[in-house]
Design an enzyme around this catalytic site. Sequence first.
Site, PDB file in Angstrom:
ATOM      1  CG  HIS A  61      -2.987   8.886 -12.941  1.00 40.92           C
ATOM      2  ND1 HIS A  61      -4.109   8.114 -13.168  1.00 40.92           N
ATOM      3  CD2 HIS A  61      -2.596   8.614 -11.676  1.00 40.92           C
ATOM      4  CE1 HIS A  61      -4.382   7.416 -12.070  1.00 40.92           C
ATOM      5  NE2 HIS A  61      -3.478   7.697 -11.152  1.00 40.92           N
ATOM      6  CG  ASP A 104      -1.734   2.836  -9.208  1.00 46.56           C
ATOM      7  OD1 ASP A 104      -0.643   3.202  -8.731  1.00 46.56           O
ATOM      8  OD2 ASP A 104      -2.825   3.413  -8.975  1.00 46.56           O
ATOM      9  CG  HIS A 121      -5.600   5.753  -8.233  1.00 46.87           C
ATOM     10  ND1 HIS A 121      -4.502   5.627  -7.403  1.00 46.87           N
ATOM     11  CD2 HIS A 121      -6.554   6.375  -7.502  1.00 46.87           C
ATOM     12  CE1 HIS A 121      -4.772   6.158  -6.219  1.00 46.87           C
ATOM     13  NE2 HIS A 121      -6.016   6.610  -6.239  1.00 46.87           N
ATOM     14  CG  ASP A 164      -2.080   2.894  -5.457  1.00 40.73           C
ATOM     15  OD1 ASP A 164      -2.078   1.849  -6.144  1.00 40.73           O
ATOM     16  OD2 ASP A 164      -2.109   4.033  -5.958  1.00 40.73           O
TER      17      ASP A 164
HETATM   18  N1  Q9C Z   1      -9.248  11.189  -2.078  1.00 42.55           N
HETATM   19  C1  Q9C Z   1      -1.155   7.439  -8.466  1.00 42.55           C
HETATM   20  O1  Q9C Z   1      -1.409   6.543  -7.701  1.00 42.55           O
HETATM   21  N2  Q9C Z   1      -6.004  12.073  -5.587  1.00 42.55           N
HETATM   22  N3  Q9C Z   1      -1.866   8.576  -8.493  1.00 42.55           N
HETATM   23  C2  Q9C Z   1      -6.958  11.197  -5.047  1.00 42.55           C
HETATM   24  C3  Q9C Z   1      -8.140  10.763  -2.910  1.00 42.55           C
HETATM   25  C4  Q9C Z   1      -5.318  11.657  -6.782  1.00 42.55           C
HETATM   26  C5  Q9C Z   1      -2.987   8.763  -7.618  1.00 42.55           C
HETATM   27  C6  Q9C Z   1      -7.714  11.826  -3.912  1.00 42.55           C
HETATM   28  C7  Q9C Z   1      -4.727  10.282  -6.732  1.00 42.55           C
HETATM   29  C8  Q9C Z   1      -3.685  10.059  -7.806  1.00 42.55           C
HETATM   30  C9  Q9C Z   1       0.028   7.342  -9.375  1.00 42.55           C
HETATM   31 ZN    ZN Z   2      -2.569   4.884  -7.746  1.00 52.45          ZN
END
Ligand code: Q9C
Ligand code: ZN
Length: 342
Positions: free
Chosen positions: A160, A196, A198, A285
């Site tokens: 990110h 991932d 995301h 994830d």
């Molecule tokens: N309701 C990585 O997996 N918050 N970052 C999400 C969920 C941010 C994830 C809130 C998630 C970032 C590296």
């Molecule tokens: Zn992630």
Amino acid sequence: MKTIFSPVQLAHDPKHEISDGMLKPAVEIPSRAEIVRSRILETGLGEILPPEEFGLDPLARVHAADYLTFLESFWERWTNAGRSGEAFPFVWPVRELRTSPVPDHIDGLLGRYSFDAGTPLGEETWFAARASADAALTAAKLVAGGERAAFALCRPPGHHAHGGFYGGYCFLNNAAIAAQWLRDAGAEKVAVLDVDYHHGNGTQAIFYDRSDVLFLSLHADPLEEYPYFLGHADETGEGAGEGFNVNFPLPLGTDWAGWSTALKAAADRISRFAPDTLVVSLGLDAFERDPISKFRLTSEDFLRLGEELAGFGLPTVFVMEGGYAVDALGVNCVNVLSAFDG
Ligand code: Q9C
Ligand code: ZN
């Protein structure tokens, strides 16, 4: 395959994060790395080696100098302002506001160099993030030196992080730093496949106008999921990079059937690109029991992922990203790697 990991990476130890509109316990915590390390030892995946120190130059190939200076000097500025504990930004230069001149005040700087309030920045973050990037660089160097694959046990994660700002638990973009280092070490074409849950917004942005690094990402549809503002299918690259960015936004609830269909399409695009080296942004994830995610991959599906990736037949650098079901993270991560090794 060999794993690269430094205990310095554990020093970033956040207590809280802002998510779902409130202050919550942090999920990107040191035990994530420890459970993966334990599982590697338990299964005999291969040696675990400390990273080499690469210094700032390979970071500066991907990140802006002023951003690196901000990260390095953050703790001194924060404590000089009378603050203590982990820091959260709360004001950002969105649309109509100005990104320059860069503010002097630490609260202005925090907003200038971040894109969310979900990413605690603390006293040890810079050192842990550098060790994490060094792990990715060391894994890249092993693969450039002839190893079929290597695993960078990165945390804090990286995908990110943009060239000039942090977010999503990420400060230095480990996968992008590794991909750029591989290019500088002589690889003509590098593909980065981000699995991932995301979208890998930082990696996409870093390589968006380039045709020498193909970026592909399988992720939850940003209409419904973080990071919300990037990761749509119509983001295909720009200028020389047109056609070299490929997003697969998938619906919440996606299981192996839907996910592996997108993986096959990504595999076809990678095969046409014919890279010298593959970097896998290995988030875990997409797992069915992940506490912050809504895909339905099982632990067995991660074995299938490892087999599919091995089938690409490419020298491969694995860089760990997300995955927050800590009890299952070791099994899921090592399932991918051990199935890849065959
Ligand atoms: N309701 C990585 O997996 N918050 N970052 C999400 C969920 C941010 C994830 C809130 C998630 C970032 C590296
Ligand atoms: Zn992630």
